[in-house]
Design an enzyme around this catalytic site. Sequence first.
Site, mmCIF file in Angstrom:
data_model
loop_
_atom_site.group_PDB
_atom_site.id
_atom_site.type_symbol
_atom_site.label_atom_id
_atom_site.label_comp_id
_atom_site.label_asym_id
_atom_site.label_seq_id
_atom_site.Cartn_x
_atom_site.Cartn_y
_atom_site.Cartn_z
ATOM 1 N N SER A 173 0.825 -1.204 0.000
ATOM 2 C CA SER A 173 0.000 0.000 0.000
ATOM 3 C C SER A 173 0.859 1.253 0.000
ATOM 4 C CB SER A 173 -0.854 0.078 1.264
ATOM 5 O OG SER A 173 -1.639 -1.042 1.406
ATOM 6 N N HIS A 220 -2.287 -3.349 -6.631
ATOM 7 C CA HIS A 220 -2.799 -2.913 -5.327
ATOM 8 C C HIS A 220 -4.308 -3.103 -5.243
ATOM 9 C CE1 HIS A 220 -3.493 0.454 -2.189
ATOM 10 N NE2 HIS A 220 -3.160 -0.670 -1.585
ATOM 11 N N GLU A 226 -5.180 -0.912 -8.422
ATOM 12 C CA GLU A 226 -4.211 0.027 -8.986
ATOM 13 C C GLU A 226 -3.047 -0.782 -9.561
ATOM 14 O OE1 GLU A 226 -4.757 4.021 -6.216
ATOM 15 O OE2 GLU A 226 -3.576 2.378 -5.394
ATOM 16 N N ASN A 281 -4.723 6.377 -1.983
ATOM 17 C CA ASN A 281 -4.259 6.747 -0.647
ATOM 18 C C ASN A 281 -3.634 8.132 -0.601
ATOM 19 O OD1 ASN A 281 -5.193 4.651 0.879
ATOM 20 N ND2 ASN A 281 -3.406 3.359 0.515
HETATM 21 N N1 LIG Z 1 -5.283 -4.731 4.970
HETATM 22 C C1 LIG Z 1 -5.521 -3.832 4.034
HETATM 23 O O1 LIG Z 1 -6.503 -3.084 4.087
HETATM 24 C C2 LIG Z 1 -4.595 -3.717 2.854
HETATM 25 C C3 LIG Z 1 -5.074 -3.158 1.672
HETATM 26 C C4 LIG Z 1 -4.229 -3.101 0.565
HETATM 27 C C5 LIG Z 1 -2.942 -3.563 0.655
HETATM 28 N N2 LIG Z 1 -2.493 -4.088 1.848
HETATM 29 C C6 LIG Z 1 -1.104 -4.609 1.864
HETATM 30 O O2 LIG Z 1 -1.171 -6.017 1.719
HETATM 31 C C7 LIG Z 1 -0.115 -6.634 2.442
HETATM 32 C C8 LIG Z 1 -0.670 -7.645 3.427
HETATM 33 O O3 LIG Z 1 -1.593 -7.010 4.275
HETATM 34 P P1 LIG Z 1 -2.638 -7.839 5.162
HETATM 35 O O4 LIG Z 1 -3.561 -6.845 5.747
HETATM 36 O O5 LIG Z 1 -3.179 -8.985 4.384
HETATM 37 O O6 LIG Z 1 -1.672 -8.393 6.323
HETATM 38 P P2 LIG Z 1 -1.898 -9.638 7.286
HETATM 39 O O7 LIG Z 1 -1.092 -9.374 8.490
HETATM 40 O O8 LIG Z 1 -3.357 -9.960 7.429
HETATM 41 O O9 LIG Z 1 -1.241 -10.858 6.477
HETATM 42 C C9 LIG Z 1 0.129 -10.920 6.182
HETATM 43 C C10 LIG Z 1 0.512 -12.393 6.113
HETATM 44 O O10 LIG Z 1 1.844 -12.469 5.604
HETATM 45 C C11 LIG Z 1 2.512 -13.498 6.306
HETATM 46 N N3 LIG Z 1 3.950 -13.239 6.214
HETATM 47 C C12 LIG Z 1 4.656 -12.294 6.864
HETATM 48 N N4 LIG Z 1 5.954 -12.347 6.492
HETATM 49 C C13 LIG Z 1 6.049 -13.335 5.587
HETATM 50 C C14 LIG Z 1 7.129 -13.875 4.836
HETATM 51 N N5 LIG Z 1 8.357 -13.383 4.927
HETATM 52 N N6 LIG Z 1 6.864 -14.882 3.979
HETATM 53 C C15 LIG Z 1 5.615 -15.374 3.856
HETATM 54 N N7 LIG Z 1 4.568 -14.935 4.557
HETATM 55 C C16 LIG Z 1 4.780 -13.921 5.417
HETATM 56 C C17 LIG Z 1 1.983 -13.439 7.712
HETATM 57 O O11 LIG Z 1 2.147 -14.684 8.365
HETATM 58 C C18 LIG Z 1 0.519 -13.090 7.480
HETATM 59 O O12 LIG Z 1 -0.294 -14.219 7.419
HETATM 60 C C19 LIG Z 1 0.690 -5.490 3.058
HETATM 61 O O13 LIG Z 1 1.718 -5.146 2.169
HETATM 62 C C20 LIG Z 1 -0.342 -4.385 3.144
HETATM 63 O O14 LIG Z 1 0.249 -3.111 3.155
HETATM 64 C C21 LIG Z 1 -3.292 -4.194 2.927
#
Ligand SMILES: NC(=O)c1ccc[n+]([C@@H]2O[C@H](COP(=O)([O-])OP(=O)(O)OC[C@H]3O[C@@H](n4cnc5c(N)ncnc54)[C@H](O)[C@@H]3O)[C@@H](O)[C@H]2O)c1
Length: 517
Positions: free
Chosen positions: A123, A144, A156, A194
């Site tokens: 993000s 994204h 995106e 964002n």
């Molecule tokens: N939550 C949102 O609203 C949102 C929206 C758009 C983008 N994002 C982006 O998406 C990504 C994930 O966000 P999320 O909310 O799903 O997070 P989350 O914490 O729900 O999930 C992340 C997962 O990644 C795993 N993980 C961490 N390090 C790892 C590694 N080295 N190898 C493999 N797995 C690993 C964790 O165990 C976890 O299950 C981030 O980059 C975030 O910025 C989030």
Amino acid sequence: MNALTPQHLVAVIGAGAMGSGIAQVALDAGHRVVLYDAAPAALERGVAAIDGVYRRLLDKGRIDAATHGERMARLRPAAGLDELAGAALVIEAIVENLEIKATLLREVEALLAEDAIIATNTSSLSVTAIAARLRRPAQVAGLHFFNPAPVLPLVEIVSGKATSAHVADTLFATALAWRKVPVRCASTPGFIVNRVARPFYGEALRLLSERAADAATLDAILRDCGGFRMGAFELMDLIGHDVNYAVTRSVYDAMYQDPRYQPSLLQKELVDAGWLGRKSGKGFYEHGPATQRPAAPVAAPAPAPARVTVEGDLGAASALLGLAREAGLALDQADTQAGQPHGCLRIDDVTLALTDGRTATERLLGRDGDGAAVVFDLAGDYAAAGAIAIAVADGAPAGALQAATGFFQALGKRVHVIDDVAGLVVMRTVAMLANEAAEVLRQGIASAADTDLAMVNGVNYPRGPLAWADAVGSATLLRVLANLAAAYGEDRYRAAPLLQRRALSGESFHAAAGAAQ
Ligand SMILES: NC(=O)c1ccc[n+]([C@@H]2O[C@H](COP(=O)([O-])OP(=O)(O)OC[C@H]3O[C@@H](n4cnc5c(N)ncnc54)[C@H](O)[C@@H]3O)[C@@H](O)[C@H]2O)c1
């Protein structure tokens, strides 16, 4: 432009909120999907989450048992990264940390074919910086998604400095094939949504910190006057203040502390207090199972005015005249020059005018004032709006509040009286959103059409900020910004050069960009 086909294997890394949602999107589109997570328990939860969604769809009769079984059969939880080897597209959705993402993706890249695409769902991190740490940066792009990925249509497609046009085109076509709404943008802080959305939160927080009105009133104005789906405070409570504040801080820092993006101390206080919004049971609002959102106070009933005199051109508020006639109010047109920019309404000795970014007090008592004792807000659509915000000048005639309230109530509007702040609520928000969108356009980050499409599909705005500028008039918004800048004496309200040009030329953003929106 060729989309990936269902024959192509898709790998998703990270089985959290985003990864499991993205995996589901790819399954829905017919792909075989390999899902990997470093934490086996998280992987299990991710697979169970996808299965749970399909079970609910099954219960509702939206899919049948065969479809459920077939989709789950195409999902392969991976015990190790080597199982990703045959993927044509890898989508990374792990923890938001540049070093961790880059280290993982370097390892993954070595397993993949030369033409495989590596996409990151980051993000806030630089796609350029992630790509630069890999051996084939041309194959790396941002993809994204918004949360929840299966529900929200926007994606995106973010091109880093080295991303090949072919890779961006393939992702764009693939997102379309996945029934998403893709937009293209360059890798800059906050991408489109964002970044352009920052003022929606920022101006609301500033209005609250200045005690223009309480959160419930400001939300009601954004919703019922502006036409936004949610008010800024209820939306921040939903997103979570930790997340929303972190995004604001990251955009602010990435923009070298440009005051346009300055975070709010009010929000920091909530984060410090652990009042994170819905998820912690308390934010700007209480979120207990039985708690109700506090009502936004409205003005007491006032009599409809016997006569209303219209002077000059009401500009963006012209629709009020038709509504007043429909409501049976007697309207006189005063003898003024046609096209006079600062139109107003007169009721007895009270002058009402659309906000131009000055306070009512400035207009009534200031050196260059025009005598307006009451200012009213911009509405997204005056006919559809259920409410209007007004502010009354210090030193206004005794009947000012009553006259303005009676007028808007006669039109069927609830009246929210707020403190006399510059630019009121909707006008100030729209001016700042359009200003930011104009910067995105001018800097070549995204097209006018994609910028508006992103804001409508990513954050549900009733219309895109540039289409809104076209409707309200760039000259009107420019004046609002100039007056806000004068009122606050801050660089935060400096007008985007492109908005200044459009205001002078009268060209619209969409006609100028050749887009039909
Ligand atoms: N939550 C949102 O609203 C949102 C929206 C758009 C983008 N994002 C982006 O998406 C990504 C994930 O966000 P999320 O909310 O799903 O997070 P989350 O914490 O729900 O999930 C992340 C997962 O990644 C795993 N993980 C961490 N390090 C790892 C590694 N080295 N190898 C493999 N797995 C690993 C964790 O165990 C976890 O299950 C981030 O980059 C975030 O910025 C989030």
